[in-house]
Enzyme design. Structure first.
Site, PDB file in Angstrom:
ATOM      1  N   SER A   1      61.630   5.741 -22.260  1.00  7.14           N
ATOM      2  CA  SER A   1      60.490   6.144 -23.209  1.00  7.14           C
ATOM      3  C   SER A   1      60.030   7.559 -23.716  1.00  7.14           C
ATOM      4  O   SER A   1      60.236   8.279 -22.376  1.00  7.14           O
ATOM      5  CB  SER A   1      59.156   5.163 -23.073  1.00  7.14           C
ATOM      6  N   HIS A   2      59.227   8.319 -24.551  1.00  6.09           N
ATOM      7  CA  HIS A   2      58.930   9.798 -24.487  1.00  6.09           C
ATOM      8  C   HIS A   2      57.415   9.714 -23.280  1.00  6.09           C
ATOM      9  O   HIS A   2      56.935  10.524 -23.413  1.00  6.09           O
ATOM     10  CB  HIS A   2      58.424  10.271 -25.899  1.00  6.09           C
ATOM     11  N   SER A   3      57.121   7.889 -22.943  1.00  8.95           N
ATOM     12  CA  SER A   3      55.228   8.186 -22.321  1.00  8.95           C
ATOM     13  C   SER A   3      56.468   7.330 -21.366  1.00  8.95           C
ATOM     14  O   SER A   3      56.910   6.517 -21.731  1.00  8.95           O
ATOM     15  CB  SER A   3      54.677   8.208 -23.492  1.00  8.95           C
TER      16      SER A   3
ATOM     17  N   ASP B   1      62.991   4.296 -27.297  1.00  6.80           N
ATOM     18  CA  ASP B   1      61.779   4.326 -28.240  1.00  6.80           C
ATOM     19  C   ASP B   1      62.757   5.321 -29.295  1.00  6.80           C
ATOM     20  O   ASP B   1      62.487   4.631 -30.541  1.00  6.80           O
ATOM     21  CB  ASP B   1      61.097   4.966 -27.466  1.00  6.80           C
TER      22      ASP B   1
ATOM     23  N   SER C   1      65.252  11.970 -29.698  1.00  5.20           N
ATOM     24  CA  SER C   1      66.082  12.540 -28.665  1.00  5.20           C
ATOM     25  C   SER C   1      65.806  11.370 -26.885  1.00  5.20           C
ATOM     26  O   SER C   1      66.703  12.192 -26.597  1.00  5.20           O
ATOM     27  CB  SER C   1      65.265  13.130 -28.318  1.00  5.20           C
TER      28      SER C   1
END
Length: 125
Positions: free
Chosen positions: A8-10, A65, A68
């Site tokens: 995930s980006h987070s 997610d 990128s």
């Protein structure tokens, strides 16, 4: 067994998704990785590679997610010594389906990826 990696980006989102999926996982190796190297929003191919290496099981199904995350996961998989595939699936629902299927003694990388991708067809209402 087949392992599961959530990208995930987070970092916190990855951890939360893993927490939910782990409730269904039994003895499945499931991990999450997220955020950029400075602790912000983003993904990192080296961090994804480290997470792949840290999972005790091989092969691994990877859930991502956003766009990128796919690119960075593909880069990490190219350097991975084991077998890994990216599932084209909703990340939370796919992770839960992955965890359930991966816990089956008959699970294969294909069956786990297919279970994740089947989550995209499930209506919520």
């Amino acid at each position: 067994m087949v392992g599961v990696l959530v990208v995930s980006h987070s970092r916190r989102a990855a951890e939360g998704i893993v927490e939910v999926a782990a409730e269904m996982a039994g003895d499945v190796a499931i991990a999450g990785v997220g955020g950029d190297p400075d602790g912000g929003i983003g993904t990192s191919a080296p961090a994804i590679g480290e997470a792949l290496d840290a999972i005790d099981d091989d092969p691994v199904v990877v859930l991502v997610d956003l766009g990128s995350a796919v690119m960075n996961a593909e880069i990490a998989i190219e350097s991975y010594d084991g077998e890994a595939v990216i599932a084209d699936a909703p990340v939370l629902e796919g992770a839960v389906n992955c965890a359930v299927e991966a816990g089956s003694p008959k699970a294969t990388i294909e069956s786990v990826r297919e279970a994740a991708e089947a989550a995209g067809d499930v209506a919520k209402l």
